[in-house]
Structure formats: C-alpha cells, structure tokens
Design a protein around this motif. Structure first.
Motif, PDB file in Angstrom:
ATOM      1  N   ALA A   1       0.827  -1.207   0.000  1.00 59.73           N
ATOM      2  CA  ALA A   1       0.000   0.000   0.000  1.00 59.73           C
ATOM      3  C   ALA A   1       0.860   1.255   0.000  1.00 59.73           C
ATOM      4  O   ALA A   1       0.518   2.261  -0.633  1.00 59.73           O
ATOM      5  N   ALA A   2       1.989   1.201   0.689  1.00 55.24           N
ATOM      6  CA  ALA A   2       2.872   2.369   0.784  1.00 55.24           C
ATOM      7  C   ALA A   2       3.675   2.600  -0.487  1.00 55.24           C
ATOM      8  O   ALA A   2       3.862   3.747  -0.920  1.00 55.24           O
ATOM      9  N   GLU A   3       4.132   1.524  -1.114  1.00 55.09           N
ATOM     10  CA  GLU A   3       5.077   1.648  -2.210  1.00 55.09           C
ATOM     11  C   GLU A   3       4.493   1.409  -3.603  1.00 55.09           C
ATOM     12  O   GLU A   3       5.003   1.936  -4.578  1.00 55.09           O
ATOM     13  N   ASP A   4       3.426   0.602  -3.703  1.00 52.49           N
ATOM     14  CA  ASP A   4       2.930   0.237  -5.033  1.00 52.49           C
ATOM     15  C   ASP A   4       1.554  -0.406  -4.901  1.00 52.49           C
ATOM     16  O   ASP A   4       1.403  -1.621  -5.021  1.00 52.49           O
ATOM     17  N   ALA A   5       0.534   0.415  -4.651  1.00 52.38           N
ATOM     18  CA  ALA A   5      -0.809  -0.105  -4.362  1.00 52.38           C
ATOM     19  C   ALA A   5      -1.376  -0.932  -5.501  1.00 52.38           C
ATOM     20  O   ALA A   5      -2.200  -1.828  -5.279  1.00 52.38           O
ATOM     21  N   ASN A   6      -0.961  -0.659  -6.736  1.00 51.65           N
ATOM     22  CA  ASN A   6      -1.459  -1.408  -7.902  1.00 51.65           C
ATOM     23  C   ASN A   6      -0.525  -2.544  -8.310  1.00 51.65           C
ATOM     24  O   ASN A   6      -0.536  -2.994  -9.457  1.00 51.65           O
ATOM     25  N   TYR A   7       0.267  -3.012  -7.367  1.00 48.45           N
ATOM     26  CA  TYR A   7       1.278  -4.034  -7.630  1.00 48.45           C
ATOM     27  C   TYR A   7       0.717  -5.252  -8.364  1.00 48.45           C
ATOM     28  O   TYR A   7       1.357  -5.780  -9.282  1.00 48.45           O
ATOM     29  N   CYS A   8      -0.465  -5.690  -7.973  1.00 49.31           N
ATOM     30  CA  CYS A   8      -1.052  -6.886  -8.587  1.00 49.31           C
ATOM     31  C   CYS A   8      -1.700  -6.607  -9.942  1.00 49.31           C
ATOM     32  O   CYS A   8      -2.128  -7.544 -10.624  1.00 49.31           O
ATOM     33  N   LEU A   9      -1.783  -5.354 -10.322  1.00 49.02           N
ATOM     34  CA  LEU A   9      -2.506  -4.994 -11.547  1.00 49.02           C
ATOM     35  C   LEU A   9      -1.588  -4.695 -12.728  1.00 49.02           C
ATOM     36  O   LEU A   9      -2.075  -4.468 -13.835  1.00 49.02           O
ATOM     37  N   HIS A  10      -0.288  -4.653 -12.521  1.00 54.30           N
ATOM     38  CA  HIS A  10       0.618  -4.324 -13.627  1.00 54.30           C
ATOM     39  C   HIS A  10       1.710  -5.382 -13.758  1.00 54.30           C
ATOM     40  O   HIS A  10       1.850  -6.249 -12.899  1.00 54.30           O
ATOM     41  N   TRP A  11       2.469  -5.291 -14.830  1.00 57.30           N
ATOM     42  CA  TRP A  11       3.542  -6.245 -15.106  1.00 57.30           C
ATOM     43  C   TRP A  11       4.909  -5.562 -15.042  1.00 57.30           C
ATOM     44  O   TRP A  11       5.736  -5.709 -15.934  1.00 57.30           O
ATOM     45  N   GLY A  12       5.105  -4.771 -13.981  1.00 56.32           N
ATOM     46  CA  GLY A  12       6.418  -4.173 -13.757  1.00 56.32           C
ATOM     47  C   GLY A  12       6.427  -2.668 -13.753  1.00 56.32           C
ATOM     48  O   GLY A  12       7.278  -2.050 -13.118  1.00 56.32           O
ATOM     49  N   PHE A  13       5.488  -2.046 -14.467  1.00 53.95           N
ATOM     50  CA  PHE A  13       5.457  -0.594 -14.559  1.00 53.95           C
ATOM     51  C   PHE A  13       4.043  -0.086 -14.280  1.00 53.95           C
ATOM     52  O   PHE A  13       3.102  -0.472 -14.975  1.00 53.95           O
ATOM     53  N   ASP A  14       3.928   0.764 -13.276  1.00 56.92           N
ATOM     54  CA  ASP A  14       2.641   1.387 -12.967  1.00 56.92           C
ATOM     55  C   ASP A  14       2.586   2.708 -13.728  1.00 56.92           C
ATOM     56  O   ASP A  14       3.110   3.725 -13.275  1.00 56.92           O
ATOM     57  N   LEU A  15       1.961   2.692 -14.890  1.00 55.20           N
ATOM     58  CA  LEU A  15       1.961   3.861 -15.767  1.00 55.20           C
ATOM     59  C   LEU A  15       1.274   5.061 -15.118  1.00 55.20           C
ATOM     60  O   LEU A  15       1.687   6.203 -15.326  1.00 55.20           O
ATOM     61  N   GLU A  16       0.233   4.803 -14.327  1.00 60.75           N
ATOM     62  CA  GLU A  16      -0.455   5.899 -13.646  1.00 60.75           C
ATOM     63  C   GLU A  16       0.463   6.573 -12.635  1.00 60.75           C
ATOM     64  O   GLU A  16       0.500   7.806 -12.532  1.00 60.75           O
ATOM     65  N   ALA A  17       1.226   5.779 -11.903  1.00 66.64           N
ATOM     66  CA  ALA A  17       2.155   6.330 -10.907  1.00 66.64           C
ATOM     67  C   ALA A  17       3.283   7.104 -11.589  1.00 66.64           C
ATOM     68  O   ALA A  17       3.706   8.154 -11.106  1.00 66.64           O
ATOM     69  N   ILE A  18       3.766   6.582 -12.720  1.00 65.11           N
ATOM     70  CA  ILE A  18       4.832   7.267 -13.453  1.00 65.11           C
ATOM     71  C   ILE A  18       4.339   8.611 -13.980  1.00 65.11           C
ATOM     72  O   ILE A  18       5.020   9.633 -13.870  1.00 65.11           O
ATOM     73  N   GLN A  19       3.129   8.612 -14.549  1.00 66.70           N
ATOM     74  CA  GLN A  19       2.543   9.848 -15.066  1.00 66.70           C
ATOM     75  C   GLN A  19       2.335  10.863 -13.943  1.00 66.70           C
ATOM     76  O   GLN A  19       2.617  12.054 -14.103  1.00 66.70           O
ATOM     77  N   SER A  20       1.861  10.391 -12.810  1.00 72.61           N
ATOM     78  CA  SER A  20       1.636  11.273 -11.663  1.00 72.61           C
ATOM     79  C   SER A  20       2.951  11.860 -11.162  1.00 72.61           C
ATOM     80  O   SER A  20       3.022  13.039 -10.797  1.00 72.61           O
ATOM     81  N   ALA A  21       4.005  11.039 -11.153  1.00 69.12           N
ATOM     82  CA  ALA A  21       5.314  11.516 -10.708  1.00 69.12           C
ATOM     83  C   ALA A  21       5.862  12.569 -11.661  1.00 69.12           C
ATOM     84  O   ALA A  21       6.467  13.563 -11.229  1.00 69.12           O
ATOM     85  N   LEU A  22       5.654  12.378 -12.958  1.00 71.48           N
ATOM     86  CA  LEU A  22       6.117  13.356 -13.947  1.00 71.48           C
ATOM     87  C   LEU A  22       5.367  14.674 -13.806  1.00 71.48           C
ATOM     88  O   LEU A  22       5.948  15.760 -13.902  1.00 71.48           O
ATOM     89  N   GLN A  23       4.074  14.583 -13.554  1.00 78.29           N
ATOM     90  CA  GLN A  23       3.277  15.792 -13.368  1.00 78.29           C
ATOM     91  C   GLN A  23       3.684  16.541 -12.100  1.00 78.29           C
ATOM     92  O   GLN A  23       3.531  17.754 -12.012  1.00 78.29           O
ATOM     93  N   ASP A  24       4.223  15.804 -11.154  1.00 76.41           N
ATOM     94  CA  ASP A  24       4.668  16.395  -9.892  1.00 76.41           C
ATOM     95  C   ASP A  24       6.085  16.956 -10.008  1.00 76.41           C
ATOM     96  O   ASP A  24       6.675  17.370  -9.021  1.00 76.41           O
ATOM     97  N   GLY A  25       6.636  16.915 -11.234  1.00 74.75           N
ATOM     98  CA  GLY A  25       7.973  17.457 -11.449  1.00 74.75           C
ATOM     99  C   GLY A  25       9.095  16.545 -11.032  1.00 74.75           C
ATOM    100  O   GLY A  25      10.237  16.979 -10.836  1.00 74.75           O
ATOM    101  N   GLY A  26       8.792  15.269 -10.855  1.00 74.77           N
ATOM    102  CA  GLY A  26       9.829  14.319 -10.472  1.00 74.77           C
ATOM    103  C   GLY A  26      10.223  14.418  -9.012  1.00 74.77           C
ATOM    104  O   GLY A  26      11.259  13.885  -8.601  1.00 74.77           O
ATOM    105  N   GLN A  27       9.395  15.089  -8.186  1.00 71.35           N
ATOM    106  CA  GLN A  27       9.709  15.248  -6.776  1.00 71.35           C
ATOM    107  C   GLN A  27       9.482  13.960  -5.992  1.00 71.35           C
ATOM    108  O   GLN A  27       9.995  13.789  -4.905  1.00 71.35           O
ATOM    109  N   ARG A  28       8.666  13.077  -6.515  1.00 66.87           N
ATOM    110  CA  ARG A  28       8.440  11.796  -5.849  1.00 66.87           C
ATOM    111  C   ARG A  28       8.587  10.685  -6.877  1.00 66.87           C
ATOM    112  O   ARG A  28       8.382  10.886  -8.070  1.00 66.87           O
ATOM    113  N   GLY A  29       8.938   9.503  -6.398  1.00 65.55           N
ATOM    114  CA  GLY A  29       9.216   8.406  -7.297  1.00 65.55           C
ATOM    115  C   GLY A  29       7.959   7.766  -7.854  1.00 65.55           C
ATOM    116  O   GLY A  29       6.898   7.811  -7.244  1.00 65.55           O
ATOM    117  N   GLY A  30       8.091   7.172  -9.030  1.00 63.01           N
ATOM    118  CA  GLY A  30       6.983   6.444  -9.631  1.00 63.01           C
ATOM    119  C   GLY A  30       7.354   5.003  -9.888  1.00 63.01           C
ATOM    120  O   GLY A  30       6.655   4.305 -10.627  1.00 63.01           O
TER     121      GLY A  30
END
Length: 244
Positions: A90-119
């Motif tokens: 829940a803390a690190e990768d809530a969609n862990y069971c739904l992807h195959w290595g890359f959480d695209l939503e988390a990556i997109q959110s991190a990019l929108q945040d200016g790279g201040q948090r990891g995706g």
C-alpha cells in the motif's frame, strides 16, 4: 601460366600473413562481447534468484563497507505478518497486482509532480536493489527498464515481494523487515500490529531520515493513510497476487 601462378602465390601469402589491426572493428567486437556476457550473467542470476536468496546487494555491500557492519537477516514471506506485507504494498505500489512491472499511472503522476516523488513499482525497486545500484542516472534507469520485464516473467509476484521485504533498507545499516521490526519494536515481523506495520512501511522511502520508533506527526499521518490503504487493497482484491 607464370602470371597466374604468381597471382595465386601472392593471394596465398596475403591470406597467411598478419591481418591489419582495425581499432574500430576491435572495439565494436569488444563491446558486443561484453554486452552479451552481461546479458547472460544477469539472466542467469535472475533465474537463480527466483529460487535462491540473493546473498548480498550492491547497496548492502557499500553500506557494510562504510559502516563496518550491517544488520540483516533473511526471513521467508510466510514468516512475515500479512498486514505488514499489505502495508508495504500500500505504501510503495498499491497497484502491484494490476501491472507487469510498470505502474503507468504512478509514473505519469510523478512526472506531473515534477519528479519530486518516485513512480517506481516494487518490481523496479527490486531490480535496482538486487542487480543495479542506487545512484540515479539515465543509464541506470535504462537498465532498470530493460531488466524489470525479465524479472516479472521469471519470478512470481510473491517472490518479487519476498525479495523486496528482505533487501529494502529500514534504518541506517538495517536491511529487511526482520531486522527492521526488531530494531524498532523489539519483535519479529510476524508479530507486528497493524499500526506497527504501517509505521515500518512509512519509513521505507527515507529510512535514514525517518524513525518508526520515534515517529514525527507527519510520519504518523502517513502511517494512518498506509493502514487505510492496506485495508483497502485487501477488501478490493488488489492483494490477491501475493496472498495465500
């Protein structure tokens, strides 16, 4: 006839003579061979570590060299409290069971945040911790991107999570949830309460700057959100890929 014999003799001499050294061609062959050896080595290790526990990682080795020693003890995932496992996901990768290595939503959110948090997903973090190094660079990120699908293909989701729980840094010089639980709470990872599990999970992004034993008000709030997230992923089925 004489001219033909002379030509044949010259040709034979050129074939038996030394080849001219071509540095660019040599460098190209050397790079290709090194790349093939690296790929074969990592592939072999990925297959091996799907059933054998990694003896050490670059981060653990470098911290041991810096500090003189580290606190670490491997523990099977069966001996880790389910609420702690869910809290980490829940803390690190809530969609862990739904992807195959890359959480695209988390990556997109991190990019929108200016790279201040990891995706990075848990799978990417395992690849970084086990096969690569911590220092950020585009080269490391490229390798991480290439290796993550291979690990996802070879390891089970449960195995990826088990390795992560045993190599993640939980305090300075402390690696894995076994050592972390005993350092912070004086008990094993199978004995943690939901609150303790969420506090331990809350320190993972910054283990050197946070303490589960002496949490700040901000850390307590983060732990509360993690506890809610752990309950949520259990209720909606997002923990199914690693639960018994």
């Amino acid at each position: 006839m004489a001219s033909r014999a002379k030509s044949t003799k010259t040709s034979a001499k050129s074939k038996t003579g030394k080849r001219r050294f071509r540095p660019i061609a040599w460098l190209r062959r050397w790079i290709l061979r090194s790349l093939l050896i690296a790929i074969a080595t990592v592939t072999s290790l990925a297959l091996l570590y799907s059933v054998v526990n990694p003896p050490i990682t670059h981060t653990i080795w470098s911290e041991k060299r810096r500090l003189g020693d580290v606190d670490r003890e491997w523990v099977p995932i069966e001996h880790i409290s389910p609420v702690l496992v869910r809290s980490v996901v829940a803390a690190e990768d809530a969609n862990y069971c739904l992807h195959w290595g890359f959480d695209l939503e988390a990556i997109q959110s991190a990019l929108q945040d200016g790279g201040q948090r990891g995706g990075s997903s848990l799978s990417q973090q395992v690849v970084k911790n086990v096969f690569l190094w911590q220092h950020r660079s585009w080269f490391r990120k490229a390798l991480e991107t290439l290796l993550t699908p291979m690990v996802e293909a070879v390891w089970t989701k449960r195995r990826i999570l088990e390795v992560y729980l045993n190599v993640a840094e939980t305090d300075e010089g402390v690696f894995g949830v076994e050592a972390g639980a005993r350092r912070y709470f004086g008990k094993g990872p199978d004995e943690l309460s939901a609150r303790e599990a969420s506090l331990l999970a809350a320190v993972l992004p910054n283990p050197k700057g946070r303490s589960a034993a002496k949490p700040t008000a901000g850390l307590v709030k983060r732990a509360a959100r993690i506890a809610d997230g752990a309950a949520t992923i259990r209720a909606d089925g997002r923990s199914a890929c690693f639960e018994d």
